[in-house]
Write an enzyme that holds these catalytic residues in place. Structure first.
Site, PDB file in Angstrom:
ATOM      1  N   GLU A  23       0.838  -1.202   0.000  1.00  9.21           N
ATOM      2  CA  GLU A  23       0.000   0.000   0.000  1.00  9.21           C
ATOM      3  C   GLU A  23       0.871   1.251   0.000  1.00  9.21           C
ATOM      4  OE1 GLU A  23      -2.890   0.013   3.170  1.00  9.21           O
ATOM      5  OE2 GLU A  23      -3.831   1.862   2.449  1.00  9.21           O
ATOM      6  N   ASN A  57     -12.488  -1.116  -1.038  1.00  4.72           N
ATOM      7  CA  ASN A  57     -11.806  -1.729   0.108  1.00  4.72           C
ATOM      8  C   ASN A  57     -12.442  -1.241   1.411  1.00  4.72           C
ATOM      9  OD1 ASN A  57      -9.361  -2.832   1.710  1.00  4.72           O
ATOM     10  ND2 ASN A  57      -9.391  -0.656   2.274  1.00  4.72           N
ATOM     11  N   GLU A  58     -12.684  -2.137   2.305  1.00  5.90           N
ATOM     12  CA  GLU A  58     -13.237  -1.796   3.622  1.00  5.90           C
ATOM     13  C   GLU A  58     -14.305  -0.712   3.490  1.00  5.90           C
ATOM     14  OE1 GLU A  58     -10.275  -1.280   6.732  1.00  5.90           O
ATOM     15  OE2 GLU A  58      -9.667  -3.373   6.534  1.00  5.90           O
ATOM     16  N   TYR A 103      -6.998  -8.860  11.613  1.00 10.31           N
ATOM     17  CA  TYR A 103      -5.650  -8.625  12.145  1.00 10.31           C
ATOM     18  C   TYR A 103      -5.542  -9.202  13.548  1.00 10.31           C
ATOM     19  CZ  TYR A 103      -4.532  -5.435   8.315  1.00 10.31           C
ATOM     20  OH  TYR A 103      -4.255  -4.906   7.080  1.00 10.31           O
ATOM     21  N   GLU A 150      -6.273  -9.175   3.786  1.00  8.75           N
ATOM     22  CA  GLU A 150      -5.482  -8.457   4.798  1.00  8.75           C
ATOM     23  C   GLU A 150      -5.468  -9.298   6.062  1.00  8.75           C
ATOM     24  OE1 GLU A 150      -6.078  -4.254   5.456  1.00  8.75           O
ATOM     25  OE2 GLU A 150      -6.599  -3.940   3.343  1.00  8.75           O
ATOM     26  N   GLN A 179       2.038  -6.166   5.616  1.00  8.26           N
ATOM     27  CA  GLN A 179       2.254  -5.826   4.224  1.00  8.26           C
ATOM     28  C   GLN A 179       3.674  -6.224   3.811  1.00  8.26           C
ATOM     29  OE1 GLN A 179       1.067  -1.854   3.099  1.00  8.26           O
ATOM     30  NE2 GLN A 179      -0.908  -2.000   4.149  1.00  8.26           N
TER      31      GLN A 179
HETATM   32  O1  AHR Z   1      -3.107  -2.534   6.211  1.00  8.49           O
HETATM   33  C1  AHR Z   1      -3.374  -1.309   6.814  1.00  8.49           C
HETATM   34  C2  AHR Z   1      -4.853  -0.916   6.698  1.00  8.49           C
HETATM   35  O2  AHR Z   1      -5.632  -1.817   7.396  1.00  8.49           O
HETATM   36  C3  AHR Z   1      -5.433  -0.931   5.321  1.00  8.49           C
HETATM   37  O3  AHR Z   1      -5.183   0.226   4.613  1.00  8.49           O
HETATM   38  C4  AHR Z   1      -6.892  -1.071   5.584  1.00  8.49           C
HETATM   39  O4  AHR Z   1      -7.589  -1.718   4.551  1.00  8.49           O
HETATM   40  C5  AHR Z   1      -6.947  -1.812   6.900  1.00  8.49           C
HETATM   41  O5  AHR Z   1      -7.783  -1.204   7.807  1.00  8.49           O
END
Ligand code: AHR
Length: 492
Positions: free
Chosen positions: A25, A172-173, A239, A296, A345
């Site tokens: 990103e 995205n999101e 995450y 992600e 990432q």
């Molecule tokens: O990976 C960091 C961020 O996490 C990304 O930009 C977003 O899609 C997510 O909230």
């Protein structure tokens, strides 16, 4: 002693190599500094991209690379990133750190990066703040071979032939940074935008819809019901935070056994997410035509002290190696629905493969796990029957072992094993259900400290080592998996 039985007939099919995908990103020092240093940099580079990083990524066999975001994607206007670099607009990256984005890395540079590392491009479009027309034009610019304003603009910018583009994300999101939408609203928007994501010539695009945030099952239900037939894949973002608290996530390096345990426990929640979201998808798509793309995932800690909070820079220890190994084993074991995953990432951001500082580079423990596990890419999944011993800590318990297995094109069987326990080794006997195999070899990643990591001063502190502790006798493999380690064994 843990008894494991190999069940070759009960596998779930091919482990899509895209499970080993990555994400880059415009965030912090991922693209700029981490990959792109510019043509005039003293750091050795190929067309502006640093050679040391390119070489490390080639070695990893990156199958697919997602770009330009993330949250950045829904603020990105692609026409800012084409044409002569000095004429591209400079702007503020409002989402990530408020730094100047000079747009020197754009569409052409991204496709070139993918060519240089042998990855398939996955472009994420802007639905949150872009127009349908803008998205339609980007796809035309990238993939149309005929006579058209966008194809001609691409040619004027030096690219005669269109690129091959297989993966395109429609936002995205969008439940959060991509527009704070309700699922009903996004489902309608997705249908509208996706209509104009066209297949030109023989280019066939896999259309990817924005899926849920971790446990949001309502989002999956609505998306599958209202837009399932218009999509080829649905994303899932999850995450691992050691504390589970976004305000105080926990440190990457300064942690004890409690955070070790909670980090691995929270990582294991990925299984429940995959199972429950898949069950909803099964209702609307029993054929499993729509892929679940975990595009992600990874650890998210408090940033390294003294670094820009908007850059999400963190160190990476043997704990991250376990997080990677557990997730990859889970994806392998659910490969009938999970057909892509992209760790967040690639360089210098979150659970990165690579850290850079000036002309220096460090490969993280997570990098080494991806390198060890690449044997599973496009291999045939092999089921394993076993009951893991418990890893008990305080009043809580989780499984001590995580495993997956596959056979590759040469017939070799690979078994990847993570021992989650911070101090107990795990003796294991694996019944291969086949006594024709005669050789075993292995590679292990471990460290005598739970905080073991690679730094610019000590880049080789955590490195894969040959593992000679496995014995093969009449179709039975015996080994002891050291505490806090990731192991891959190969049987031929
Ligand atoms: O990976 C960091 C961020 O996490 C990304 O930009 C977003 O899609 C997510 O909230």
């Amino acid at each position: 002693m843990v008894q494991v039985t190999v069940r070759p007939q009960a596998g779930k099919g091919t482990i899509n190599k895209n499970i080993y995908g990555h994400f880059s990103e415009h965030l912090g020092r991922c693209i700029y500094e981490g990959i792109w240093v510019g043509h005039d940099s003293p750091i050795p580079n190929t067309e502006g991209m640093r050679n040391d990083v390119l070489e490390a990524l080639r070695e990893l066999k990156v199958p697919v690379l997602r770009w330009p975001g993330g949250c950045f994607a829904d603020e990105y206007h692609w026409q800012d990133g084409i044409g002569p670099a000095e004429q591209r607009p400079r702007m503020i990256n409002t989402h990530w750190g408020g730094v100047v984005e000079n747009n020197h890395f754009g569409t052409h540079e991204f496709f070139r990066l993918c060519e240089l590392i042998g990855a398939e491009p996955y472009v994420n479009g802007n639905l949150g703040s872009g127009t349908v027309h803008e998205m339609q034009q980007w796809v035309e610019y990238m993939t149309f071979d005929g006579e058209s304003p966008m194809a001609n603009l691409r040619r004027a910018n030096g690219k005669e032939e269109p690129w091959k583009l297989s993966y395109f994300g429609v936002g995205n999101e969008n439940w959060g940074c991509g527009g704070n939408m309700r699922p009903e609203y996004y489902a309608d928007e997705y249908r509208r935008y996706a209509t104009y994501v066209r297949n030109y010539g023989d280019n066939k695009i896999t259309k990817i819809a924005c899926g849920p945030n971790s446990h949001d099952y309502e989002w999956t239900e609505v998306l599958m019901r209202n837009a399932g037939r218009y999509m080829d894949a649905l994303t899932l973002h999850y995450y691992t935070l050691p504390t589970g608290d976004w305000k105080s996530k926990g440190s990457a390096l300064d942690f004890g056994v409690t955070e070790w345990f909670t980090t691995l426990r929270r990582t294991l929640e990925m299984e429940e997410l995959i199972v429950k979201h898949s069950a909803i998808m099964d209702k609307y798509d029993p054929e499993k035509r729509v892929g679940l793309y975990v595009d992600e995932w990874g650890t998210w800690y408090d940033v390294e002290p003294g670094t820009n909070p908007g850059f999400l820079y963190q160190q990476n220890t043997i704990r991250d190696a376990l997080v990677a190994g557990i997730n990859l084993n889970l994806f392998n074991n659910h490969c009938d629905r999970v057909t892509m995953a992209n760790i967040a990432q690639l360089v210098n951001v979150l659970q990165a493969m690579i850290l850079t500082e000036g002309d220096q580079i460090v490969l993280t423990p997570t990098y080494h796990v991806f390198e060890m596990f690449k044997v599973h890419q496009d291999a045939q999944h092999v089921a394993l029957d076993f009951t893991s011993p418990d890893y008990t800590y305080g009043a809580e318990k989780i499984p001590q072992l995580s495993l997956s297995a596959s056979t590759d094109g040469t017939g070799a069987l690979h078994i990847s094993i993570c021992n989650l326990h911070h101090e107990s080794d795990a003796p294991v006997v694996i019944d291969l259900a086949d006594d024709s195999r005669s050789t075993v070899s292995g590679t292990i990643l471990a460290h005598d400290s739970l905080q073991g990591h690679n730094s610019f001063e000590q880049p080789d502190a955590v490195l894969p080592q040959p593992f000679a502790g496995a014995a093969l006798d009449s179709g039975k493999l015996s080994l002891t998996v050291p505490a806090a380690s990731v192991l891959v064994v190969k049987l031929q």
